[in-house]
Design a protein around this motif. Structure first.
Motif, PDB file in Angstrom:
ATOM      1  N   LEU A  76      38.863  27.771  37.604  1.00 20.91           N
ATOM      2  CA  LEU A  76      40.272  27.696  37.223  1.00 20.91           C
ATOM      3  C   LEU A  76      41.110  27.165  38.385  1.00 20.91           C
ATOM      4  O   LEU A  76      41.089  27.715  39.492  1.00 20.91           O
ATOM      5  CB  LEU A  76      40.774  29.089  36.815  1.00 20.91           C
ATOM      6  N   ALA A  77      41.836  26.094  38.130  1.00 21.19           N
ATOM      7  CA  ALA A  77      42.685  25.483  39.153  1.00 21.19           C
ATOM      8  C   ALA A  77      43.938  26.340  39.364  1.00 21.19           C
ATOM      9  O   ALA A  77      44.491  26.899  38.403  1.00 21.19           O
ATOM     10  CB  ALA A  77      43.095  24.080  38.725  1.00 21.19           C
ATOM     11  N   THR A  78      44.377  26.421  40.594  1.00 22.41           N
ATOM     12  CA  THR A  78      45.588  27.187  40.909  1.00 22.41           C
ATOM     13  C   THR A  78      46.799  26.692  40.118  1.00 22.41           C
ATOM     14  O   THR A  78      47.555  27.524  39.596  1.00 22.41           O
ATOM     15  CB  THR A  78      45.853  27.187  42.423  1.00 22.41           C
ATOM     16  N   PRO A  79      47.019  25.381  39.975  1.00 19.72           N
ATOM     17  CA  PRO A  79      48.163  24.958  39.163  1.00 19.72           C
ATOM     18  C   PRO A  79      48.079  25.438  37.715  1.00 19.72           C
ATOM     19  O   PRO A  79      49.099  25.738  37.088  1.00 19.72           O
ATOM     20  CB  PRO A  79      48.114  23.429  39.231  1.00 19.72           C
ATOM     21  N   ARG A  80      46.879  25.540  37.184  1.00 13.47           N
ATOM     22  CA  ARG A  80      46.722  26.043  35.809  1.00 13.47           C
ATOM     23  C   ARG A  80      47.005  27.535  35.746  1.00 13.47           C
ATOM     24  O   ARG A  80      47.607  28.014  34.796  1.00 13.47           O
ATOM     25  CB  ARG A  80      45.311  25.725  35.298  1.00 13.47           C
ATOM     26  N   LEU A  81      46.580  28.283  36.771  1.00 13.21           N
ATOM     27  CA  LEU A  81      46.907  29.704  36.839  1.00 13.21           C
ATOM     28  C   LEU A  81      48.416  29.886  36.910  1.00 13.21           C
ATOM     29  O   LEU A  81      48.992  30.730  36.219  1.00 13.21           O
ATOM     30  CB  LEU A  81      46.232  30.364  38.047  1.00 13.21           C
ATOM     31  N   LEU A  82      49.073  29.072  37.719  1.00 13.36           N
ATOM     32  CA  LEU A  82      50.529  29.133  37.812  1.00 13.36           C
ATOM     33  C   LEU A  82      51.172  28.836  36.464  1.00 13.36           C
ATOM     34  O   LEU A  82      52.118  29.517  36.055  1.00 13.36           O
ATOM     35  CB  LEU A  82      51.043  28.165  38.872  1.00 13.36           C
ATOM     36  N   ALA A  83      50.672  27.842  35.757  1.00 10.97           N
ATOM     37  CA  ALA A  83      51.233  27.505  34.449  1.00 10.97           C
ATOM     38  C   ALA A  83      51.125  28.681  33.489  1.00 10.97           C
ATOM     39  O   ALA A  83      52.062  28.971  32.728  1.00 10.97           O
ATOM     40  CB  ALA A  83      50.537  26.269  33.876  1.00 10.97           C
ATOM     41  N   LEU A 102      43.624  34.757  44.157  1.00  6.32           N
ATOM     42  CA  LEU A 102      42.741  35.622  44.927  1.00  6.32           C
ATOM     43  C   LEU A 102      41.256  35.444  44.631  1.00  6.32           C
ATOM     44  O   LEU A 102      40.423  35.646  45.519  1.00  6.32           O
ATOM     45  CB  LEU A 102      43.119  37.089  44.685  1.00  6.32           C
ATOM     46  N   VAL A 103      40.928  35.118  43.381  1.00  6.88           N
ATOM     47  CA  VAL A 103      39.528  35.096  42.952  1.00  6.88           C
ATOM     48  C   VAL A 103      39.320  33.914  42.004  1.00  6.88           C
ATOM     49  O   VAL A 103      40.160  33.653  41.140  1.00  6.88           O
ATOM     50  CB  VAL A 103      39.161  36.413  42.219  1.00  6.88           C
ATOM     51  N   ALA A 104      38.190  33.231  42.142  1.00 10.10           N
ATOM     52  CA  ALA A 104      37.865  32.114  41.257  1.00 10.10           C
ATOM     53  C   ALA A 104      37.410  32.627  39.893  1.00 10.10           C
ATOM     54  O   ALA A 104      36.772  33.675  39.790  1.00 10.10           O
ATOM     55  CB  ALA A 104      36.753  31.272  41.879  1.00 10.10           C
ATOM     56  N   SER A 105      37.758  31.866  38.847  1.00  6.23           N
ATOM     57  CA  SER A 105      37.333  32.173  37.478  1.00  6.23           C
ATOM     58  C   SER A 105      36.602  30.963  36.918  1.00  6.23           C
ATOM     59  O   SER A 105      37.114  29.840  36.968  1.00  6.23           O
ATOM     60  CB  SER A 105      38.544  32.500  36.603  1.00  6.23           C
ATOM     61  N   SER A 106      35.420  31.197  36.370  1.00  8.51           N
ATOM     62  CA  SER A 106      34.562  30.123  35.865  1.00  8.51           C
ATOM     63  C   SER A 106      34.963  29.699  34.458  1.00  8.51           C
ATOM     64  O   SER A 106      35.675  30.416  33.746  1.00  8.51           O
ATOM     65  CB  SER A 106      33.111  30.604  35.833  1.00  8.51           C
ATOM     66  N   ILE A 107      34.436  28.552  34.057  1.00  4.37           N
ATOM     67  CA  ILE A 107      34.616  28.089  32.678  1.00  4.37           C
ATOM     68  C   ILE A 107      34.093  29.182  31.747  1.00  4.37           C
ATOM     69  O   ILE A 107      33.042  29.764  31.976  1.00  4.37           O
ATOM     70  CB  ILE A 107      33.868  26.760  32.456  1.00  4.37           C
ATOM     71  N   GLY A 108      34.865  29.458  30.704  1.00  5.51           N
ATOM     72  CA  GLY A 108      34.501  30.489  29.738  1.00  5.51           C
ATOM     73  C   GLY A 108      35.137  31.835  30.010  1.00  5.51           C
ATOM     74  O   GLY A 108      35.155  32.703  29.135  1.00  5.51           O
ATOM     75  N   ALA A 135      47.685  38.135  37.371  1.00  6.41           N
ATOM     76  CA  ALA A 135      46.684  37.562  36.481  1.00  6.41           C
ATOM     77  C   ALA A 135      45.377  38.320  36.667  1.00  6.41           C
ATOM     78  O   ALA A 135      45.027  38.717  37.782  1.00  6.41           O
ATOM     79  CB  ALA A 135      46.493  36.079  36.777  1.00  6.41           C
ATOM     80  N   PHE A 136      44.693  38.494  35.556  1.00  5.54           N
ATOM     81  CA  PHE A 136      43.466  39.293  35.541  1.00  5.54           C
ATOM     82  C   PHE A 136      42.359  38.559  34.803  1.00  5.54           C
ATOM     83  O   PHE A 136      42.614  37.823  33.854  1.00  5.54           O
ATOM     84  CB  PHE A 136      43.704  40.626  34.816  1.00  5.54           C
ATOM     85  N   GLU A 137      41.134  38.800  35.240  1.00  3.04           N
ATOM     86  CA  GLU A 137      39.941  38.458  34.481  1.00  3.04           C
ATOM     87  C   GLU A 137      39.279  39.801  34.216  1.00  3.04           C
ATOM     88  O   GLU A 137      38.773  40.437  35.149  1.00  3.04           O
ATOM     89  CB  GLU A 137      39.020  37.539  35.275  1.00  3.04           C
ATOM     90  N   GLY A 138      39.371  40.259  32.981  1.00  5.57           N
ATOM     91  CA  GLY A 138      38.991  41.640  32.689  1.00  5.57           C
ATOM     92  C   GLY A 138      39.940  42.561  33.424  1.00  5.57           C
ATOM     93  O   GLY A 138      41.160  42.406  33.344  1.00  5.57           O
ATOM     94  N   ASP A 139      39.403  43.506  34.177  1.00 10.17           N
ATOM     95  CA  ASP A 139      40.238  44.417  34.970  1.00 10.17           C
ATOM     96  C   ASP A 139      40.443  43.928  36.395  1.00 10.17           C
ATOM     97  O   ASP A 139      41.160  44.546  37.171  1.00 10.17           O
ATOM     98  CB  ASP A 139      39.584  45.812  35.029  1.00 10.17           C
ATOM     99  N   ILE A 198      43.108  38.615  39.762  1.00  4.64           N
ATOM    100  CA  ILE A 198      42.722  37.311  40.299  1.00  4.64           C
ATOM    101  C   ILE A 198      43.900  36.551  40.902  1.00  4.64           C
ATOM    102  O   ILE A 198      43.709  35.560  41.605  1.00  4.64           O
ATOM    103  CB  ILE A 198      42.006  36.442  39.247  1.00  4.64           C
ATOM    104  N   GLY A 199      45.111  37.003  40.609  1.00  5.15           N
ATOM    105  CA  GLY A 199      46.280  36.338  41.157  1.00  5.15           C
ATOM    106  C   GLY A 199      47.500  37.231  41.066  1.00  5.15           C
ATOM    107  O   GLY A 199      47.561  38.117  40.217  1.00  5.15           O
ATOM    108  N   ARG A 200      48.459  36.996  41.966  1.00  8.96           N
ATOM    109  CA  ARG A 200      49.703  37.778  41.931  1.00  8.96           C
ATOM    110  C   ARG A 200      50.791  36.988  42.644  1.00  8.96           C
ATOM    111  O   ARG A 200      50.515  36.131  43.483  1.00  8.96           O
ATOM    112  CB  ARG A 200      49.517  39.129  42.599  1.00  8.96           C
ATOM    113  N   GLY A 201      52.034  37.317  42.282  1.00 11.81           N
ATOM    114  CA  GLY A 201      53.139  36.625  42.922  1.00 11.81           C
ATOM    115  C   GLY A 201      54.456  36.902  42.243  1.00 11.81           C
ATOM    116  O   GLY A 201      54.643  37.941  41.605  1.00 11.81           O
ATOM    117  N   SER A 202      55.373  35.944  42.386  1.00 13.20           N
ATOM    118  CA  SER A 202      56.695  36.074  41.785  1.00 13.20           C
ATOM    119  C   SER A 202      57.176  34.706  41.328  1.00 13.20           C
ATOM    120  O   SER A 202      56.758  33.672  41.853  1.00 13.20           O
ATOM    121  CB  SER A 202      57.679  36.670  42.791  1.00 13.20           C
TER     122      SER A 202
END
Length: 126
Positions: free
Chosen positions: A37-44, A74-80, A103-107, A110-114
């Protein structure tokens, strides 16, 4: 901009869930060379959650635009992987809306901010 209150109140929240696809990866977006997962996509996703948190709480003549972002990926997320972005409105100061995002993958976090968004009249845009 009218001086009437915007409507959203502190504590408004929304969640957006998405499955990581090839098009969401750093390779496809051009921000890296691994298929995660790309950081810009996580931000979106996080910004999408901020929009959803106040969408039904602002007048139809008003929209919000992003003006400030801080994000730790914080953590990479794979396809799927299923990723969940959560936005909570923390502060309303006039036209400025400040959100915390996570942002979470399960529990797993993987990301945080404002994110700060500003309310503007829709008619300012074409």
């Amino acid at each position: 901009m009218p001086s009437e209150p915007l409507g959203p109140s502190v504590g408004a929240r929304a969640e957006i869930v998405a499955t990581v696809e090839t098009g969401d990866t750093a390779v496809e977006i051009g921000t890296g060379d691994v298929e995660v997962l790309a950081t810009p996509r996580l931000l979106a996703l996080c910004e999408e959650a901020t929009v959803a948190a106040v969408a039904d709480r602002i007048p139809g003549t008003v929209t919000t635009v992003g003006v400030e972002v801080h994000l730790e990926h914080l953590v990479a997320s794979s396809i799927g992987a299923e990723v969940r972005a959560v936005a909570i409105l923390e502060e309303v100061a006039g036209r400025r809306l400040r959100f915390t995002v996570e942002a979470f993958e399960g529990d797993r976090l993987i990301g945080r901010g404002s994110v700060v968004r500003v309310a503007v009249p829709r008619d300012r845009f074409p």
